[in-house]
Design a protein around this motif. Structure first.
Motif, PDB file in Angstrom:
ATOM      1  N   LYS A  87      -3.999   3.905 -12.988  1.00 56.03           N
ATOM      2  CA  LYS A  87      -2.532   3.708 -13.054  1.00 56.03           C
ATOM      3  C   LYS A  87      -1.750   3.646 -11.638  1.00 56.03           C
ATOM      4  N   ALA A  88      -2.272   4.362 -10.947  1.00 52.57           N
ATOM      5  CA  ALA A  88      -1.037   4.140  -9.620  1.00 52.57           C
ATOM      6  C   ALA A  88      -1.628   3.006  -9.301  1.00 52.57           C
ATOM      7  N   ILE A  89      -2.357   2.171  -9.133  1.00 53.22           N
ATOM      8  CA  ILE A  89      -2.602   1.209  -8.711  1.00 53.22           C
ATOM      9  C   ILE A  89      -2.252  -0.182  -8.863  1.00 53.22           C
ATOM     10  N   LEU A  90      -2.475   0.246 -10.622  1.00 48.47           N
ATOM     11  CA  LEU A  90      -2.712  -1.740 -11.735  1.00 48.47           C
ATOM     12  C   LEU A  90      -0.581  -1.935 -11.485  1.00 48.47           C
ATOM     13  N   PRO A  91       0.093  -0.802 -11.464  1.00 47.69           N
ATOM     14  CA  PRO A  91       1.054  -1.576 -11.292  1.00 47.69           C
ATOM     15  C   PRO A  91       1.659  -2.776 -10.259  1.00 47.69           C
ATOM     16  N   GLU A  92       1.144  -2.123  -8.754  1.00 51.53           N
ATOM     17  CA  GLU A  92       1.431  -2.812  -7.797  1.00 51.53           C
ATOM     18  C   GLU A  92       0.739  -3.318  -7.664  1.00 51.53           C
ATOM     19  N   MET A 132       6.634   2.524 -19.954  1.00 53.28           N
ATOM     20  CA  MET A 132       8.084   2.736 -19.379  1.00 53.28           C
ATOM     21  C   MET A 132       9.021   3.296 -17.801  1.00 53.28           C
ATOM     22  N   LEU A 133       8.224   4.695 -17.766  1.00 52.62           N
ATOM     23  CA  LEU A 133       8.753   5.502 -16.694  1.00 52.62           C
ATOM     24  C   LEU A 133       7.507   4.805 -15.429  1.00 52.62           C
ATOM     25  N   ARG A 134       6.160   4.036 -15.758  1.00 56.70           N
ATOM     26  CA  ARG A 134       5.644   3.151 -14.659  1.00 56.70           C
ATOM     27  C   ARG A 134       6.127   1.779 -14.230  1.00 56.70           C
ATOM     28  N   MET A 183       0.651  -1.097  -0.131  1.00 52.77           N
ATOM     29  CA  MET A 183       0.083   0.333   0.307  1.00 52.77           C
ATOM     30  C   MET A 183       0.889   1.308   0.074  1.00 52.77           C
ATOM     31  N   LYS A 184       1.686   1.184   0.723  1.00 49.93           N
ATOM     32  CA  LYS A 184       2.689   2.375   0.428  1.00 49.93           C
ATOM     33  C   LYS A 184       3.478   2.827  -0.989  1.00 49.93           C
ATOM     34  N   GLN A 185       3.489   1.751  -1.436  1.00 45.48           N
ATOM     35  CA  GLN A 185       3.719   2.320  -3.305  1.00 45.48           C
ATOM     36  C   GLN A 185       2.999   2.965  -3.624  1.00 45.48           C
ATOM     37  N   VAL A 186       1.410   1.824  -4.073  1.00 44.96           N
ATOM     38  CA  VAL A 186       0.620   2.464  -3.995  1.00 44.96           C
ATOM     39  C   VAL A 186       0.415   3.968  -3.949  1.00 44.96           C
ATOM     40  N   PHE A 187       0.533   4.612  -2.335  1.00 53.21           N
ATOM     41  CA  PHE A 187       0.158   5.701  -2.113  1.00 53.21           C
ATOM     42  C   PHE A 187       0.857   6.959  -2.333  1.00 53.21           C
ATOM     43  N   ALA A 188       2.388   5.540  -2.649  1.00 53.73           N
ATOM     44  CA  ALA A 188       3.506   7.311  -2.829  1.00 53.73           C
ATOM     45  C   ALA A 188       3.179   6.947  -4.413  1.00 53.73           C
ATOM     46  N   ASN A 189       2.939   6.282  -5.367  1.00 56.92           N
ATOM     47  CA  ASN A 189       2.810   6.714  -6.671  1.00 56.92           C
ATOM     48  C   ASN A 189       1.509   7.448  -6.972  1.00 56.92           C
ATOM     49  N   MET A 190       0.000   7.522  -6.308  1.00 54.38           N
ATOM     50  CA  MET A 190      -0.462   7.531  -6.347  1.00 54.38           C
ATOM     51  C   MET A 190      -0.707   9.865  -5.809  1.00 54.38           C
ATOM     52  N   GLY A 191       0.489   9.536  -4.734  1.00 55.46           N
ATOM     53  CA  GLY A 191       0.897  11.577  -5.284  1.00 55.46           C
ATOM     54  C   GLY A 191       1.835  11.323  -6.144  1.00 55.46           C
ATOM     55  N   TRP A 192       2.823  10.975  -6.726  1.00 51.61           N
ATOM     56  CA  TRP A 192       3.130  12.106  -7.840  1.00 51.61           C
ATOM     57  C   TRP A 192       2.150  12.246  -9.160  1.00 51.61           C
ATOM     58  N   LEU A 193       1.034  11.599  -9.216  1.00 56.91           N
ATOM     59  CA  LEU A 193       0.408  11.571 -10.222  1.00 56.91           C
ATOM     60  C   LEU A 193      -1.083  12.452  -9.300  1.00 56.91           C
ATOM     61  N   LEU A 194      -1.083  12.692  -8.346  1.00 53.99           N
ATOM     62  CA  LEU A 194      -2.041  13.503  -8.096  1.00 53.99           C
ATOM     63  C   LEU A 194      -1.605  14.786  -8.244  1.00 53.99           C
ATOM     64  N   GLY A 195      -0.316  14.589  -7.803  1.00 55.41           N
ATOM     65  CA  GLY A 195       0.464  16.290  -7.845  1.00 55.41           C
ATOM     66  C   GLY A 195       0.035  16.881  -8.838  1.00 55.41           C
ATOM     67  N   GLY A 196       0.668  16.305 -10.174  1.00 51.28           N
ATOM     68  CA  GLY A 196       0.782  15.879 -11.587  1.00 51.28           C
ATOM     69  C   GLY A 196      -1.086  17.065 -12.059  1.00 51.28           C
ATOM     70  N   ARG A 197      -1.871  15.933 -11.167  1.00 51.90           N
ATOM     71  CA  ARG A 197      -2.952  15.914 -11.791  1.00 51.90           C
ATOM     72  C   ARG A 197      -3.683  17.902 -11.259  1.00 51.90           C
ATOM     73  N   GLY A 198      -3.217  17.762  -9.762  1.00 51.77           N
ATOM     74  CA  GLY A 198      -3.302  19.058  -9.044  1.00 51.77           C
ATOM     75  C   GLY A 198      -2.799  20.088 -10.160  1.00 51.77           C
ATOM     76  N   PHE A 199      -1.810  20.343 -10.558  1.00 49.57           N
ATOM     77  CA  PHE A 199      -1.041  20.878 -11.399  1.00 49.57           C
ATOM     78  C   PHE A 199      -1.994  21.225 -12.670  1.00 49.57           C
ATOM     79  N   ASN A 200      -2.085  20.452 -13.082  1.00 47.93           N
ATOM     80  CA  ASN A 200      -2.647  19.919 -13.979  1.00 47.93           C
ATOM     81  C   ASN A 200      -4.092  21.235 -13.943  1.00 47.93           C
TER      82      ASN A 200
END
Length: 436
Positions: free
Chosen positions: A277-282, A141-143, A1-18
Motif C-alpha cells: 500500500k505504501a509503494i503503489l502510489p509511488e 482518498m487519503l493515500r 524513495m524518500k516518499q515511499v519510506f515516509a508513507n511506509m513510516g506512517w503505515l508501519l507506525g499504525g501497524r505497530g500500534f495496532n
C-alpha cells in the motif's frame, strides 16, 4: 524513495500500534472463551471478513490509479472526484451483493460450519455490519493525497475500540456474543473515523457517484476492476476461507488454534500489505523508476522476513503461552510455518504492486489463482496428515508458488519501461524503449 519510506513510516507506525493492542484483545478473548469458544468466535469473524472480501472491490487502487495526474506527479482534483464517485458506487454494489450472500451462507452454515444454531443471527448481523463498514474508499482518498498521517490516526480507532470493547465484554458479557459485538463496534467506529477525515481532505458530492463516468472515460476500466477484485478475493481465500475450511474439516477447536497461530505467525503478511500500500502510489506516479523501487523494497523485505522468522522461532512458544494460554502452545509449529509463509509474502508484496501499477492486475490475479486453489483443494488431506501444521504447509506452498510466479512475470517486464501512451493517459502500458 524518500516518499515511499515516509508513507511506509506512517503505515508501519499504525501497524505497530495496532499490533501491540491486538495482543491485548487477543489474549483477553482467547483466555476468556477457551479453545472451543474462541474457535466459534474465530469462525464468525472469518465468515464476516470473507463475505466482505469477496463482495468488495479494491477501490483504493482505483482512486490512486485514476485520481493521479497523468502528466506529472500529483493529484488531478477533477479526476480524483470522478474516481471517488465511481468507488462509492461500487461500495453500494458490494453492500447489496454481500448482504444477499450473507443470508445464503448463514442459512446453510449449520450444514458445514461448527457454530451453534443460536449464534446464526449474530453471525448474519456481523456480516452485515462488516459490509456497511467497508472503508477502502476513504483510505484511497487519503493515500491519493499522501495524507498517511491522518489515515493512520483514523485507523488507530479500531484497536482502541476493540481493546475497550473486549474489556467490557470480559466484564459484562464474557461469551462469544459479547466479543463479537465488541469487534462489530470497532468496525463501525473505524469506518466513521476514516470517512470523517477523508471528506475534509476531498469532499464527495452525490453528483459524482456513478458507475458510468469512469468506464466511459477510461479504456479497460471493468477489466481492471474485476482483476483487482478477483485478486483481493484470492487474498481472502488464502486467509479467511482457509480458517473457515479448517473449521469445517477439523472443528472449532482446530479453527481457534489455527487462528491464533495465523494471527501471531502471519503478522508478516500484514507488513507485506503495508509495503504494497505504501509503494503503489509511488510506482504509479514515478513510472520510469518503478522497477528499481520494487527491487529495493523486495531486498529490504527479504531481510525483514528472515529476521522475523528467527524471532518467531526463538520466542514463539512462550509467546503463545503468555498471550493465549498453555492450551494453545500445541500450535507452535503451525505458527512457525505460517511465519515463513508470511516472510515469503513479504518479499512478493512489492512485486505484486509493480504488476498492478503497470496495468497488469489481471496477471497478478492469474499468478495467485492456481496456488490458492491448489492449497484449498489439498487442505483436507493436509489436515488429516498433520492437523494445523498440515494447513500451515498448504499456506506456505501457496505463498512460494505465488511469489515465484510474480518474479517470472516481472522478468517479462524488465525489458520495458512503464510510460503513459499519448492520447490514452488512463492506462499505464509497458512499451519498448526507443532504439538508440
Amino acid at each position: 524513495m524518500k516518499q515511499v519510506f515516509a508513507n511506509m513510516g506512517w503505515l508501519l507506525g499504525g501497524r505497530g500500534f495496532n499490533a501491540v493492542l491486538s495482543l491485548v484483545y487477543l489474549a483477553i478473548t482467547a483466555r476468556t472463551l477457551g479453545t472451543v469458544g474462541f474457535g466459534q468466535f474465530a469462525l464468525i469473524i472469518a465468515l464476516g471478513q470473507a463475505v466482505t472480501g469477496f463482495s468488495s472491490f479494491q477501490t483504493w487502487q482505483f482512486i490512486v490509479r485514476w485520481g493521479a495526474n497523468p502528466l506529472q506527479p500529483g493529484v488531478d482534483i477533477d479526476r480524483a472526484r470522478e474516481a471517488t464517485g465511481f468507488a462509492v458506487a461500487l461500495d453500494g454494489v458490494s453492500v447489496i451483493v454481500g448482504t444477499m450472500a450473507s443470508a445464503v451462507l448463514v442459512l446453510t452454515a449449520p450444514l458445514w460450519l461448527d457454530v451453534p444454531p443460536e449464534l446464526m443471527w449474530l453471525t448474519f448481523a456481523y456480516c452485515a455490519v462488516s459490509l456497511l463498514a467497508i472503508r477502502t474508499t476513504p483510505t484511497g482518498m487519503l493515500r491519493l493525497h499522501s495524507e498517511y498521517g491522518k489515515a493512520t490516526g483514523a485507523e488507530a480507532v479500531q484497536p482502541v475500540i476493540r481493546t475497550g470493547g473486549t474489556l467490557l465484554a470480559w466484564w459484562l458479557m464474557p461469551d462469544v456474543t459479547g466479543f463479537i459485538l465488541a469487534f462489530a463496534a470497532s468496525e463501525v467506529a473505524t469506518a466513521l473515523a476514516l470517512w470523517a477525515v477523508a471528506l475534509r481532505v476531498q469532499p464527495v458530492t452525490l453528483a459524482s457517484i456513478s458507475l458510468r463516468t469512469i468506464p466511459s472515460r477510461h479504456k479497460g476500466t471493468w477489466k481492471f476492476v474485476l482483476s483487482t477484485n478477483m485478486s483481493g478475493s484470492l487474498a481472502v481465500a488464502g486467509k479467511q476461507v482457509m480458517i473457515l475450511l479448517v473449521g469445517t474439516f477439523g472443528g472449532a477447536y482446530l479453527a481457534g488454534g489455527f487462528r491464533i497461530a495465523n494471527q501471531l505467525g502471519v503478522a508478516l503478511i500484514a507488513l507485506a500489505q503495508t509495503i504494497s500500500k505504501a509503494i503503489l502510489p509511488e510506482l504509479v506516479q514515478s513510472r520510469d523508476g518503478a522497477v528499481d523501487i520494487a527491487r529495493r523494497m523486495a531486498n529490504i523485505a527479504a531481510i525483514a522476513g528472515v529476521t522475523a522468522v528467527i524471532t518467531a522461532i526463538m520466542v514463539g512458544r512462550p509467546g503463545l503461552a503468555l498471550i493465549a494460554g498453555t492450551e494453545f502452545t500445541g500450535f507452535y509449529w503451525a505458527m512457525i510455518i505460517l511465519s515463513i509463509a508470511g516472510a515469503v509474502e513479504l518479499v512478493g508484496a512489492s512485486l505484486e504492486s509493480l504488476l498492478v501499477s503497470a496495468g497488469k492486475a489481471h496477471v497478478a490475479f492469474l499468478v495467485r489463482l492456481f496456488p490458492t486453489v491448489l492449497a484449498l483443494v489439498m487442505l483436507e488431506l493436509a489436515i488429516d496428515w498433520k492437523g494445523a501444521q498440515g494447513a500451515g504447509f498448504a499456506v506456505l506452498g501457496s505463498s512460494v508458488l505465488t511469489v515465484v510466479g510474480f518474479y517470472l512475470a516481472i522478468m517479462n517486464l524488465k525489458q520495458f519501461r512503464i510510460v503513459v501512451v499519448p492520447g490514452d493517459d488512463d492506462d499505464l502500458k509497458p512499451t519498448a524503449p526507443p532504439e538508440r
